[in-house]
Every structure is written in structure tokens, then in C-alpha cells.
Motif scaffolding. Sequence first.
Motif, mmCIF file in Angstrom:
data_model
loop_
_atom_site.group_PDB
_atom_site.id
_atom_site.type_symbol
_atom_site.label_atom_id
_atom_site.label_comp_id
_atom_site.label_asym_id
_atom_site.label_seq_id
_atom_site.Cartn_x
_atom_site.Cartn_y
_atom_site.Cartn_z
ATOM 1 N N ALA A 1 0.771 -1.127 0.072
ATOM 2 C CA ALA A 1 -0.048 0.158 -0.037
ATOM 3 C C ALA A 1 1.037 1.046 0.049
ATOM 4 C CB ALA A 1 -0.851 -0.021 1.001
ATOM 5 N N ALA A 2 1.896 1.250 0.850
ATOM 6 C CA ALA A 2 2.770 2.581 0.893
ATOM 7 C C ALA A 2 3.694 2.598 -0.634
ATOM 8 C CB ALA A 2 3.973 2.227 1.767
ATOM 9 N N LEU A 3 4.045 1.434 -1.111
ATOM 10 C CA LEU A 3 4.585 1.619 -2.470
ATOM 11 C C LEU A 3 3.424 2.063 -3.668
ATOM 12 C CD1 LEU A 3 6.619 0.684 -4.739
ATOM 13 C CD2 LEU A 3 5.425 -1.543 -4.907
ATOM 14 N N VAL A 4 2.281 1.826 -3.550
ATOM 15 C CA VAL A 4 1.544 2.470 -4.420
ATOM 16 C C VAL A 4 1.302 3.783 -4.406
ATOM 17 C CG1 VAL A 4 -1.164 2.357 -5.458
ATOM 18 C CG2 VAL A 4 0.216 0.140 -4.778
ATOM 19 N N HIS A 5 1.122 4.192 -3.183
ATOM 20 C CA HIS A 5 0.977 5.702 -2.591
ATOM 21 C C HIS A 5 2.018 6.308 -3.195
ATOM 22 C CE1 HIS A 5 -0.531 9.033 -0.262
ATOM 23 N NE2 HIS A 5 0.745 9.137 0.048
ATOM 24 N N VAL A 6 3.243 5.932 -3.170
ATOM 25 C CA VAL A 6 4.625 6.517 -3.581
ATOM 26 C C VAL A 6 4.506 6.640 -5.109
ATOM 27 C CG1 VAL A 6 7.009 6.597 -4.011
ATOM 28 C CG2 VAL A 6 6.018 5.849 -1.718
ATOM 29 N N LEU A 7 4.054 5.435 -5.712
ATOM 30 C CA LEU A 7 4.048 5.598 -7.294
ATOM 31 C C LEU A 7 2.980 6.500 -7.728
ATOM 32 C CD1 LEU A 7 4.412 1.711 -7.859
ATOM 33 C CD2 LEU A 7 6.107 3.502 -8.213
ATOM 34 N N ALA A 8 1.903 6.724 -7.041
ATOM 35 C CA ALA A 8 0.734 7.559 -7.386
ATOM 36 C C ALA A 8 1.428 9.056 -7.158
ATOM 37 C CB ALA A 8 -0.526 7.316 -6.858
ATOM 38 N N ALA A 9 2.020 9.445 -6.494
ATOM 39 C CA ALA A 9 2.406 10.682 -6.057
ATOM 40 C C ALA A 9 3.465 11.521 -7.023
ATOM 41 C CB ALA A 9 3.044 10.591 -4.723
ATOM 42 N N THR B 1 13.541 8.944 -8.853
ATOM 43 C CA THR B 1 14.615 8.290 -7.867
ATOM 44 C C THR B 1 13.872 7.707 -7.005
ATOM 45 O OG1 THR B 1 16.246 9.950 -8.610
ATOM 46 C CG2 THR B 1 16.660 9.126 -6.430
ATOM 47 N N LEU B 2 12.943 8.413 -6.398
ATOM 48 C CA LEU B 2 12.020 8.065 -5.111
ATOM 49 C C LEU B 2 11.349 6.875 -5.537
ATOM 50 C CD1 LEU B 2 11.449 8.520 -2.186
ATOM 51 C CD2 LEU B 2 9.404 10.009 -3.103
ATOM 52 N N HIS B 3 10.754 6.839 -6.791
ATOM 53 C CA HIS B 3 9.895 5.572 -7.352
ATOM 54 C C HIS B 3 10.979 4.251 -7.387
ATOM 55 C CE1 HIS B 3 6.612 7.884 -9.668
ATOM 56 N NE2 HIS B 3 6.628 8.153 -8.580
ATOM 57 N N ALA B 4 12.266 4.387 -7.696
ATOM 58 C CA ALA B 4 13.164 3.271 -7.671
ATOM 59 C C ALA B 4 13.406 2.919 -6.230
ATOM 60 C CB ALA B 4 14.275 3.791 -8.414
ATOM 61 N N ALA B 5 13.703 3.943 -5.422
ATOM 62 C CA ALA B 5 13.886 3.503 -3.997
ATOM 63 C C ALA B 5 12.724 2.716 -3.321
ATOM 64 C CB ALA B 5 14.328 4.691 -3.184
ATOM 65 N N ALA B 6 11.567 3.204 -3.783
ATOM 66 C CA ALA B 6 10.499 2.369 -3.088
ATOM 67 C C ALA B 6 10.213 1.159 -3.802
ATOM 68 C CB ALA B 6 9.152 3.351 -3.651
ATOM 69 N N LEU B 7 10.448 0.888 -5.018
ATOM 70 C CA LEU B 7 10.568 -0.463 -5.531
ATOM 71 C C LEU B 7 11.838 -1.218 -4.856
ATOM 72 C CD1 LEU B 7 10.193 -0.555 -9.515
ATOM 73 C CD2 LEU B 7 8.719 -1.343 -7.627
ATOM 74 N N ARG B 8 12.872 -0.898 -4.602
ATOM 75 C CA ARG B 8 13.972 -1.445 -3.879
ATOM 76 C C ARG B 8 13.250 -1.918 -2.679
ATOM 77 N NH1 ARG B 8 15.172 -0.336 -8.281
ATOM 78 N NH2 ARG B 8 13.820 -2.214 -8.476
ATOM 79 N N THR B 9 12.745 -1.008 -1.979
ATOM 80 C CA THR B 9 12.310 -1.218 -0.486
ATOM 81 C C THR B 9 11.135 -2.397 -0.388
ATOM 82 O OG1 THR B 9 12.419 1.142 0.184
ATOM 83 C CG2 THR B 9 11.009 -0.103 1.430
ATOM 84 N N PHE B 10 10.221 -2.228 -1.415
ATOM 85 C CA PHE B 10 9.279 -3.106 -1.689
ATOM 86 C C PHE B 10 9.822 -4.683 -1.944
ATOM 87 C CE2 PHE B 10 5.993 -5.902 -4.051
ATOM 88 C CZ PHE B 10 5.030 -6.089 -3.299
ATOM 89 N N GLU B 11 10.764 -4.568 -2.782
ATOM 90 C CA GLU B 11 11.528 -6.078 -3.305
ATOM 91 C C GLU B 11 12.110 -6.336 -1.850
ATOM 92 O OE1 GLU B 11 12.758 -4.835 -7.819
ATOM 93 O OE2 GLU B 11 14.139 -4.473 -6.048
ATOM 94 N N LEU B 12 12.963 -5.880 -1.120
ATOM 95 C CA LEU B 12 13.408 -6.311 0.319
ATOM 96 C C LEU B 12 12.500 -6.792 1.117
ATOM 97 C CD1 LEU B 12 16.138 -3.287 0.511
ATOM 98 C CD2 LEU B 12 16.624 -5.935 0.727
ATOM 99 N N LEU B 13 11.344 -5.968 1.461
ATOM 100 C CA LEU B 13 10.166 -6.431 2.106
ATOM 101 C C LEU B 13 9.499 -7.702 1.647
ATOM 102 C CD1 LEU B 13 8.868 -3.065 3.361
ATOM 103 C CD2 LEU B 13 10.026 -4.616 4.899
ATOM 104 N N GLU C 1 10.194 -0.118 13.500
ATOM 105 C CA GLU C 1 8.763 0.068 13.596
ATOM 106 C C GLU C 1 8.117 0.212 12.492
ATOM 107 O OE1 GLU C 1 7.721 1.962 17.131
ATOM 108 O OE2 GLU C 1 8.694 0.449 18.438
ATOM 109 N N ALA C 2 8.482 1.215 11.778
ATOM 110 C CA ALA C 2 7.971 1.469 10.345
ATOM 111 C C ALA C 2 8.965 1.258 9.201
ATOM 112 C CB ALA C 2 7.702 3.003 10.466
ATOM 113 N N PRO C 3 8.992 -0.122 8.947
ATOM 114 C CA PRO C 3 10.418 -0.586 8.025
ATOM 115 C C PRO C 3 10.227 0.061 6.574
ATOM 116 C CG PRO C 3 8.412 -2.371 8.079
ATOM 117 C CD PRO C 3 8.142 -1.126 9.288
#
Length: 254
Positions: free
Chosen positions: A116-124, A129-141, A202-204
Motif C-alpha cells: 500500500a505504501a509503494l502504490v501511494h509513492v508511485l501515484a504521488a 529516484t524516489l520511485h526506484a527507491a520505493a521499488l527496492r524497499t518493496f523488493e526487500l520487504l 517499527e515503520a520498515p
Amino acid sequence: MKRVNHEPGYVLHRYDWSESSVIVEVFTRAHGRMALVAKGAKRPSSNFRPVLLPLQPLVLSWGGDAEIRTLKSAEWGGGHVMPTGEALLSGYYANELLMRLMAREDAHTRLFDAYAALVHVLAAEKGETLHAAALRTFELLLLRETGHLPALDAQTLTFAPLEPDESYSLVAEGGLRSAHEGQGAWLPGRGWLALAEALDDEAPFTAVLGVCASLPGEQRASLRQQLREMLHYHCGGGILRTRQMMIDLQSLPS
């Protein structure tokens, strides 16, 4: 018949079921990935038609006890509009990963929150750069929540702690191991240690996003390569459809 009401969810994929109905694969917070039949969804008058779209927060209700449940209602959850352009392709890529790596009816509430956080970032529309960082974050999680990510604060085979100034590579069959700069993708120990600490926050999603966005450009590219190779391995081989689509689009003449 078991009834589930007002469950947050997202459409991951849909395909035809009959002349008038479709089956939607959805990712829900409390029930994981579910298959639901939306009867009459292809009819012009159906209330499902404008709602059952990917990368949109939904509120779903369904019933039944078969493998494929019956969708009773679907409402837009509000919050943002659908991502566009490359951000849309990134969202489809995340959906395909979830379809490949998640079993049905296996709840992953923390992964749902990360998605849900990833989708929010992608829609914003906050930049590549931030979209790529959000994808890496989602992949790790995603790798962590599905049990495929080794500890990132020690070498996998020897349990030796990482040295901040040494280089280490994350490989599918060997975990995190010592590497040599210039020989394949790698990150310095301090980068892996920062990611390990952020994953335990707590907020990974927010914490890992900050680490990924702060990496130098070469290290961001290296992390992307290592995570993509690990995901490719655990998805069972064969190029992802969304990845092939991105390659095809990039090869088109400008």
C-alpha cells in the motif's frame, strides 16, 4: 457460507470467467491473496466495471467456501488515483511478483502495508529516484516476508559480522558473502548494515526507503541488480512479463 465484509484489498490480476463475469486475484490485508469471481462484471451496467482496477485501494466483501469465492461488493477506498507512465509499469511489476511468490489465503499484513505504501509513492509523482527507491524497499520487504531474504548484518555461511568498509554481494544460492569491488554487483558493509537496521524498524517501509534513497547512484544500481537476480531465482526462472514489457518499450525508437 462464510462471509467477509469490508476488507481492504487491491486487484493484482483479472481474467475472463464467462461471457459476462471475470475472476480477480486480489491482495487483502487479513486474508492474503484471494481469487474472487465478479459475476456480471463485464456488463455495461455492472457496478464492478469502474471499480475493479489495479493499483487502487478497494474495500471488498465476498462469500462462499470454495477455492474461488464470490465477490459481493467492491468500493473504491479513496486516497489517490492510479499511477501513470513508468510508475504504472512499476506497479504491474510489483503485482506480478506478488502473484508469483505468494500462496493463496496466506495472510501477510506487514507486506500488505508495504505494498500500500509503494502504490501511494508511485501515484504521488515524486520522481524516478524516489520511485526506484520505493521499488527496492518493496523488493526487500517482499523477500523478507516470504522467507527468502537472509540476515543482512552477517555473512550467511560463516555468520561472521560485516565490516563497514568491506564489500559484500547478495546471491540467491549463497546469501550474503564477501565480494571484490569490480567483480559483479556488491554493496559496502555499511550499506547492508543500514538496511538490516531499517528492516527491523517499527515503520520498515519508511526506514528502508530512506536508506535506499540515500545510497550513491552506483550503489543503487548495484542493489537493484542483486535484488532482481534473487527475485528471478525465487520466481522459478523465466523473465517476468512486466520486465519484458519494460525492455521492449525501452528498445522502441524515440
